[in-house]
Design a protein around this motif. Structure first.
Motif, PDB file in Angstrom:
ATOM      1  N   VAL A  52     -45.404 -64.454  67.675  1.00 27.48           N
ATOM      2  CA  VAL A  52     -46.419 -65.419  67.658  1.00 27.48           C
ATOM      3  C   VAL A  52     -45.840 -66.714  68.426  1.00 27.48           C
ATOM      4  O   VAL A  52     -44.923 -67.381  68.136  1.00 27.48           O
ATOM      5  N   ILE A  53     -46.680 -67.175  69.437  1.00 23.08           N
ATOM      6  CA  ILE A  53     -46.311 -68.190  70.295  1.00 23.08           C
ATOM      7  C   ILE A  53     -47.521 -69.141  70.052  1.00 23.08           C
ATOM      8  O   ILE A  53     -48.530 -69.012  70.380  1.00 23.08           O
ATOM      9  N   MET A  54     -46.881 -70.670  69.793  1.00 24.80           N
ATOM     10  CA  MET A  54     -47.838 -71.811  69.849  1.00 24.80           C
ATOM     11  C   MET A  54     -47.679 -72.584  70.994  1.00 24.80           C
ATOM     12  O   MET A  54     -46.868 -72.630  71.463  1.00 24.80           O
ATOM     13  N   GLY A  55     -49.021 -72.604  71.592  1.00 20.31           N
ATOM     14  CA  GLY A  55     -49.211 -73.603  72.555  1.00 20.31           C
ATOM     15  C   GLY A  55     -48.374 -73.036  73.815  1.00 20.31           C
ATOM     16  O   GLY A  55     -48.341 -71.994  74.225  1.00 20.31           O
ATOM     17  N   ARG A  56     -48.205 -74.066  74.766  1.00 19.07           N
ATOM     18  CA  ARG A  56     -47.683 -74.040  76.020  1.00 19.07           C
ATOM     19  C   ARG A  56     -48.092 -73.260  76.819  1.00 19.07           C
ATOM     20  O   ARG A  56     -47.937 -72.785  77.977  1.00 19.07           O
ATOM     21  N   GLY A  57     -49.810 -72.954  76.908  1.00 18.10           N
ATOM     22  CA  GLY A  57     -50.490 -72.207  77.929  1.00 18.10           C
ATOM     23  C   GLY A  57     -49.928 -70.762  77.698  1.00 18.10           C
ATOM     24  O   GLY A  57     -50.391 -70.190  78.757  1.00 18.10           O
ATOM     25  N   ALA A  58     -49.413 -70.224  76.732  1.00 17.00           N
ATOM     26  CA  ALA A  58     -49.147 -68.676  76.730  1.00 17.00           C
ATOM     27  C   ALA A  58     -50.184 -68.071  76.729  1.00 17.00           C
ATOM     28  O   ALA A  58     -50.118 -66.808  77.518  1.00 17.00           O
ATOM     29  N   PHE A  59     -51.337 -68.354  76.307  1.00 14.58           N
ATOM     30  CA  PHE A  59     -52.548 -67.447  76.001  1.00 14.58           C
ATOM     31  C   PHE A  59     -53.123 -67.093  77.625  1.00 14.58           C
ATOM     32  O   PHE A  59     -53.737 -66.138  77.999  1.00 14.58           O
ATOM     33  N   LYS A  64     -55.398 -78.983  81.939  1.00 17.70           N
ATOM     34  CA  LYS A  64     -56.247 -79.734  83.194  1.00 17.70           C
ATOM     35  C   LYS A  64     -55.255 -79.472  84.392  1.00 17.70           C
ATOM     36  O   LYS A  64     -55.470 -78.869  85.355  1.00 17.70           O
ATOM     37  N   SER A  65     -54.095 -80.194  84.178  1.00 20.28           N
ATOM     38  CA  SER A  65     -53.281 -80.279  85.475  1.00 20.28           C
ATOM     39  C   SER A  65     -52.527 -79.138  85.831  1.00 20.28           C
ATOM     40  O   SER A  65     -52.266 -78.851  87.028  1.00 20.28           O
ATOM     41  N   CYS A  66     -51.924 -78.344  84.721  1.00 23.51           N
ATOM     42  CA  CYS A  66     -51.207 -77.135  85.229  1.00 23.51           C
ATOM     43  C   CYS A  66     -51.866 -75.916  85.275  1.00 23.51           C
ATOM     44  O   CYS A  66     -51.379 -74.930  85.826  1.00 23.51           O
ATOM     45  N   PHE A  67     -53.031 -75.828  84.477  1.00 18.39           N
ATOM     46  CA  PHE A  67     -53.824 -74.639  84.567  1.00 18.39           C
ATOM     47  C   PHE A  67     -55.313 -74.549  85.038  1.00 18.39           C
ATOM     48  O   PHE A  67     -55.987 -73.675  85.119  1.00 18.39           O
ATOM     49  N   LYS A  68     -55.461 -75.799  85.458  1.00 17.20           N
ATOM     50  CA  LYS A  68     -57.058 -76.005  85.712  1.00 17.20           C
ATOM     51  C   LYS A  68     -57.941 -75.514  84.566  1.00 17.20           C
ATOM     52  O   LYS A  68     -59.046 -74.702  85.134  1.00 17.20           O
TER      53      LYS A  68
END
Length: 275
Positions: A88-95, A148-152
């Motif tokens: 289970v991964i929380m945050g950090r854009g993992a999805f 927004k900055s890292c993944f748009k």
């Protein structure tokens, strides 16, 4: 085996529910501290991690390779965790990194401002409502800016999310039970096998990205390598056709048996051209 990724509004009890789900499934829970530990162990200085982790980078950092380095380390760690499975991964854009993995399930936790404020005051020791509301507003702003900055990516866009869950309407234990029941009854052995294969392809694509950008120093902006079965497709922007040809040649020579196709766009850099 399933790979569960979560995002949450600060104060929505997403962390607590995520840990309950991991415990009941017998999975490993990965939060900021665990991911930070892995990234720093790989060689990224902690000060660089802090600059980018779920926050908006400075103007200078946005126009240097520092952000790309951070995202490269982050992607590598997320994919390694996904390969281990039962996580289970929380945050950090993992999805976003795992968006097309068949055995990957992603959820977002939200709540009412009243409940969020109550929980933030409880866990931080803040006693003043105005201070708590500012804490939440600042946290929301940093989170939105990071995606927004890292993944748009706009966090209000739920197109990649399986379900957004309002935690104000149901106790954490009941929500955890519902999530666990849904996962255990729907992740079949075939879905698991397909997921493992897809994660291996994503790891290979990450390896190819590193080879082109960091080992060979090719200047390709927004490089995105896709690997499906035995086909490699390259996406991105560059100023020279020779760079595209070099990228294709490197991958064809290093990964025999794969068909390499380029969708990289060559654009003229006019910043220094005379009028």
């Amino acid at each position: 085996m399933a790979i569960i990724t979560l995002t949450r509004q600060p104060g929505s009890m997403g962390d607590e529910i995520g840990m309950l789900v991991a415990r009941r499934l017998g999975y490993v829970y990965y939060d900021k501290k665990e991911i930070e530990k892995r990234i720093i162990a790989k060689g990224l200085p902690r000060e660089e991690f802090v600059k980018f982790d779920e926050r908006k980078p400075s103007i200078l950092d946005r126009f240097t390779k520092n952000r790309d380095r951070y995202l490269n380390y982050l992607s590598s760690v997320i994919l390694e965790i996904a390969k281990e499975g039962n996580c289970v991964i929380m945050g950090r854009g993992a999805f976003i990194f795992l968006r097309d993995v068949p055995n990957h399930i992603t959820l977002r936790f939200v709540s009412t401002m009243k409940k969020r404020l109550e929980h933030i005051k409880e866990v931080t020791g803040i006693t003043n409502d105005k201070v708590g509301e500012k804490f939440i507003a600042d946290s929301d702003k940093r989170q939105r800016a990071f995606y927004k900055s890292c993944f748009k990516y706009d966090l209000n866009d739920l197109s990649l999310i399986y379900a957004a869950i309002n935690t104000a309407l149901c106790p954490p234990d009941m929500l955890a039970d519902m999530i666990v029941a849904g996962i255990t009854s729907n992740v079949t052995p075939k879905i698991d096998a397909d997921g493992r294969k897809r994660v291996e392809e994503l790891i290979l694509a990450q390896e190819m990205t590193n080879k082109l950008i960091f080992e060979n120093g090719l200047h390709i902006d927004e490089l995105w390598v896709m690997v499906h079965d035995k086909r490699i497709t390259l996406h991105g922007l560059t100023s020279f056709h020779a760079t595209v040809e070099r990228a294709v040649t490197i991958l064809e020579s290093e990964y025999s048996g794969y068909e390499v196709q380029s969708e990289i766009h060559c654009v003229q850099d006019t910043r220094f051209s005379k009028a």
